[in-house]
Design a protein around this motif. Structure first.
Motif, PDB file in Angstrom:
ATOM      1  N   GLN A 153      26.123  16.656  32.448  1.00 58.97           N
ATOM      2  CA  GLN A 153      25.066  16.604  31.424  1.00 58.97           C
ATOM      3  C   GLN A 153      25.166  15.324  30.580  1.00 58.97           C
ATOM      4  OE1 GLN A 153      25.261  19.699  28.553  1.00 58.97           O
ATOM      5  NE2 GLN A 153      27.375  20.201  28.972  1.00 58.97           N
TER       6      GLN A 153
ATOM      7  N   ARG B 199      23.297  12.726  32.517  1.00 64.25           N
ATOM      8  CA  ARG B 199      21.838  12.878  32.462  1.00 64.25           C
ATOM      9  C   ARG B 199      21.278  12.432  31.115  1.00 64.25           C
ATOM     10  NH1 ARG B 199      20.880  15.320  37.218  1.00 64.25           N
ATOM     11  NH2 ARG B 199      22.883  16.167  37.854  1.00 64.25           N
ATOM     12  N   VAL B 200      21.986  12.788  30.046  1.00 66.77           N
ATOM     13  CA  VAL B 200      21.514  12.397  28.719  1.00 66.77           C
ATOM     14  C   VAL B 200      21.503  10.867  28.591  1.00 66.77           C
ATOM     15  CG1 VAL B 200      22.069  12.452  26.266  1.00 66.77           C
ATOM     16  CG2 VAL B 200      22.170  14.549  27.612  1.00 66.77           C
ATOM     17  N   PHE B 201      22.583  10.221  29.066  1.00 69.94           N
ATOM     18  CA  PHE B 201      22.656   8.764  28.933  1.00 69.94           C
ATOM     19  C   PHE B 201      21.646   8.058  29.830  1.00 69.94           C
ATOM     20  CE2 PHE B 201      26.448   9.598  26.593  1.00 69.94           C
ATOM     21  CZ  PHE B 201      26.509   8.538  25.703  1.00 69.94           C
TER      22      PHE B 201
ATOM     23  N   GLN C  33      18.412   8.225  28.147  1.00 71.53           N
ATOM     24  CA  GLN C  33      18.317   7.272  27.034  1.00 71.53           C
ATOM     25  C   GLN C  33      18.090   5.842  27.539  1.00 71.53           C
ATOM     26  OE1 GLN C  33      21.115   9.759  23.982  1.00 71.53           O
ATOM     27  NE2 GLN C  33      21.722   7.662  24.425  1.00 71.53           N
TER      28      GLN C  33
ATOM     29  N   LEU D 208      18.250  20.216  28.687  1.00 73.17           N
ATOM     30  CA  LEU D 208      18.766  20.275  30.047  1.00 73.17           C
ATOM     31  C   LEU D 208      19.131  21.722  30.335  1.00 73.17           C
ATOM     32  CD1 LEU D 208      21.271  17.259  30.095  1.00 73.17           C
ATOM     33  CD2 LEU D 208      18.983  17.322  31.081  1.00 73.17           C
TER      34      LEU D 208
ATOM     35  N   SER E 261      21.666  23.396  27.770  1.00 73.57           N
ATOM     36  CA  SER E 261      22.566  22.427  27.150  1.00 73.57           C
ATOM     37  C   SER E 261      22.099  22.123  25.733  1.00 73.57           C
ATOM     38  CB  SER E 261      22.583  21.140  27.966  1.00 73.57           C
ATOM     39  OG  SER E 261      23.203  20.125  27.224  1.00 73.57           O
TER      40      SER E 261
ATOM     41  N   LEU F 128      23.320  19.565  24.229  1.00 72.03           N
ATOM     42  CA  LEU F 128      23.534  18.139  24.131  1.00 72.03           C
ATOM     43  C   LEU F 128      22.162  17.481  24.249  1.00 72.03           C
ATOM     44  CD1 LEU F 128      26.180  16.432  24.170  1.00 72.03           C
ATOM     45  CD2 LEU F 128      25.814  16.191  26.602  1.00 72.03           C
ATOM     46  N   GLN F 129      21.611  16.967  23.151  1.00 67.02           N
ATOM     47  CA  GLN F 129      20.255  16.416  23.252  1.00 67.02           C
ATOM     48  C   GLN F 129      20.279  14.900  23.297  1.00 67.02           C
ATOM     49  OE1 GLN F 129      16.950  17.206  23.175  1.00 67.02           O
ATOM     50  NE2 GLN F 129      17.041  19.408  23.388  1.00 67.02           N
ATOM     51  N   ASN F 130      20.587  14.308  22.195  1.00 63.10           N
ATOM     52  CA  ASN F 130      20.695  12.864  22.159  1.00 63.10           C
ATOM     53  C   ASN F 130      22.081  12.500  21.648  1.00 63.10           C
ATOM     54  OD1 ASN F 130      18.200  11.507  22.949  1.00 63.10           O
ATOM     55  ND2 ASN F 130      17.331  12.872  21.394  1.00 63.10           N
ATOM     56  N   VAL F 131      22.804  11.784  22.475  1.00 61.23           N
ATOM     57  CA  VAL F 131      24.128  11.388  22.051  1.00 61.23           C
ATOM     58  C   VAL F 131      23.999  10.035  21.378  1.00 61.23           C
ATOM     59  CG1 VAL F 131      26.481  11.020  22.801  1.00 61.23           C
ATOM     60  CG2 VAL F 131      25.023  12.575  24.055  1.00 61.23           C
TER      61      VAL F 131
END
Lengths: 229, 360
Positions: free
Chosen positions: A192, A195-197, A200, B239, B352, B354-357
């Motif tokens: 995950q 996927r997030v990176f 972005q 996610l 998830s 975890l949205q925006n890191v």
């Protein structure tokens, strides 16, 4: 000897070999053919080709074994030919040194593009600090990214991820590989983060992040950086 | 099989009802016994046992027969309130009574068994009919593209002088279309057999709904479709964990269904949301829709609408449902307004947060 690049096909299907033979010959490649894994390994040793197309489902030795034996000394690109629904096989082959894969049935255009890209990447290996893909410029030395609109702000992790893809441009990098290289061995199941990176980076680089043109998703396998042109 | 388990589950009730019926009839007859005579009571009891024989299993019926014989003997045959029997006639009557009740029980048991066998035979015939439908639609769906390929290659090989470059291109194009169609049918068949064998084991990993749907639609648009696909996905959709390949297959089947059965120029809407931990995706079209009577049946294997146009094996929706279920989800069909079909998929999934890191 001609200066056309030699490609070795290792596939047990005569029809598939014939088809690849015609396609590659007509695009100025020299073609060598082997019907078994053993024969393929011998031929590669006798006349080391510029690249190998290796079918994973061979009758005599497992394709993964052929790949492993070849990789002990052979450093040119190896492209895997596999059947559909075999993500595990593909990931295994990519992690064991295959450069790319194609699932049967594939389009000729796709095959030629992958082959060209694999042959080109061999020449690119001498660390060029500036990578340009379409409008996207990635400077590996000054760690900056820009496109037609100017400099794009990247966080350190975002940049590391994009730089890793850029150094291997055209090649599929598996999820596990990317996670291990960027976050460390403890993170190989934390897909995950990846996927997030990736999402972005796409937001920052793509015109339409929903229709990405630079970082392409290889469903169930990984990502690759491509030239949109 | 099913009727067997129903029997077993109901057997305790069968005993209770059979015994109660015998007791009830005996009780009601008792005050009138003097007036109508004990032999008539025997007929009433026999009728009761016969009723239980029609309704119930063999053992409760035998118990009812035995119980009624004892009651008749004890309360109704003189001398009363003993099991002793005064005359030889009554003795014969009692034995006959029990025998007839028993034959009743055995006969109706046999009839029921034969009924069950007949039902099984009918089911088998139904399976054979289904198999034939499969062979028919399959051989059609596989033979048509094969025939196209053979005819087109023959033409290209032996008729080259008479073919214009345009015609040659057309023939080659037809071979390409036929091959794609074959490939699609083989995929369907493989999926069906994987489902039937219970072989599908979802490999769940984090998925991005927007990426999946946009990817799929982009792919279909590249193949050339005549409808307009509109995608609406809540940008806050997190996610979620599912088997991406299987979900893509489900959506692909629903979309290609919509594309093949709705008129060119109409719109197809895909809506994606996540509420609590349920991912909901709807695919709605403006086509003819489905008649209410066929809404459930369309998910059955090899089912084709009665007015359906040729092509298709009737496997697509059945596979879509099977795969959705293998993901723990459900799929349903409803009406679009003013017309058309709406397929709704609901899949429970780990979400998830975890949205925006921001930084590492």
């Amino acid at each position: 000897m001609s200066n056309r690049p030699a490609i070795l096909i290792i596939d047990d299907e005569p029809q598939m070999r014939k088809l690849l033979d015609i396609t590659l010959q007509s695009h100025d490649y020299q073609v060598l053919q082997a019907a078994t894994g053993k024969q393929g390994i011998t031929m590669a040793a006798l006349h080391p080709p510029e690249a190998i197309l290796l079918d994973l489902g061979l009758p005599d030795i497992n394709g993964h074994q052929v790949l492993k034996e070849l990789r002990e000394w052979y450093s040119n690109p190896i492209l895997i030919l596999s059947v559909q629904n075999s993500e595990d096989d593909i990931i295994h082959a990519l992690d064991n040194g295959a450069n790319d894969y194609l699932t049967k049935p594939f389009r000729t255009g796709e095959l030629l593009a992958r082959l060209r890209s694999a042959l080109r990447s061999r020449l690119l290996d001498q660390q060029t600090p500036l990578v340009q893909m379409g409008q996207l410029k990635i400077d590996l030395e000054s760690r900056t990214v820009s496109n037609e609109l100017g400099l794009i702000k990247f966080t350190a992790t975002e940049f590391n991820l994009l730089a890793l893809l850029a150094r291997n441009r055209g090649k599929v990098l598996t999820h596990q590989y990317l996670l291990r290289e960027i976050w460390g061995p403890g993170y190989i199941h934390q897909s995950q983060y990846l996927r997030v990176f990736i999402a972005q980076i796409r937001k920052k680089t793509e015109k339409d992040p929903n229709r990405p043109t630079y970082i392409i998703t290889e469903s169930g396998i990984g990502y690759r950086l491509t030239d949109p042109d | 099989m099913d009727s067997q388990t129903v029997y077993r589950r109901n057997s305790r009730w069968q005993y209770l009802i059979a015994i109660s019926l015998v007791l009830l009839v005996s009780g009601i007859s008792y005050p009138f016994a003097q007036w109508m005579g004990y032999k008539v009571v025997a007929l009433l009891l026999l009728a009761t046992v016969s009723v239980t024989a029609v309704l119930f299993d063999i053992i409760p019926v035998i118990i009812a027969a035995l119980l009624s014989a004892l009651i008749w003997d004890y309360f109704f045959i003189p001398p009363y309130f003993t099991f002793q029997i005064g005359s030889v006639d009554d003795m014969i009557l009692l034995v006959m009574y029990f025998l007839i009740a028993l034959i009743n029980a055995i006969l109706s048991h046999r009839i029921r068994k034969m009924e069950r066998i007949a039902l099984e035979k009918e089911e088998k015939a139904h399976t054979v009919a289904l198999y034939n439908t499969l062979l028919n639609s399959l051989s059609h769906e596989l033979r048509t593209p094969i025939a196209t390929i053979i005819a087109a290659t023959d033409n290209l090989q032996s008729n080259q002088i008479h073919l214009s470059p345009e015609q040659t291109n057309q023939l080659v194009g037809e071979i390409g279309i036929a091959a794609l169609r074959l490939n699609h049918q083989v995929d369907n068949l493989l999926n069906m057999s994987r489902l039937e064998a219970g072989y599908i084991q979802p490999r769940k990993d984090w998925c991005d709904l927007a990426e999946i749907i946009h990817g799929l639609v982009g792919h279909m648009e590249a193949e050339g479709i005549e409808q307009h696909i509109h995608i609406h996905i809540n940008p806050d959709t997190p996610l979620f964990k599912t088997d991406r390949g299987l979900l893509e297959q489900v959506l692909h089947n629903l979309l290609s269904n919509a594309v093949s059965y709705t008129p060119p120029g109409t719109r197809i809407d895909i809506l994606g949301t996540c509420i609590a931990d349920i991912i909901t995706i709807t695919v709605s079209d403006e086509g003819p829709g489905f008649p209410d009577t066929e809404k459930e049946a369309v998910f059955n294997k090899f089912y084709r609408l009665s007015n359906s146009k040729p092509g298709g094996t009737g496997l697509g929706l059945s596979i879509a449902r099977g795969l959705t279920q293998s993901l723990g989800g459900s799929i349903e069909l409803s009406n679009n307004h003013p017309q058309g079909a709406v397929f709704t998929i609901r899949i429970p999934a780990e979400i998830s947060y975890l949205q925006n890191v921001k930084h590492e």
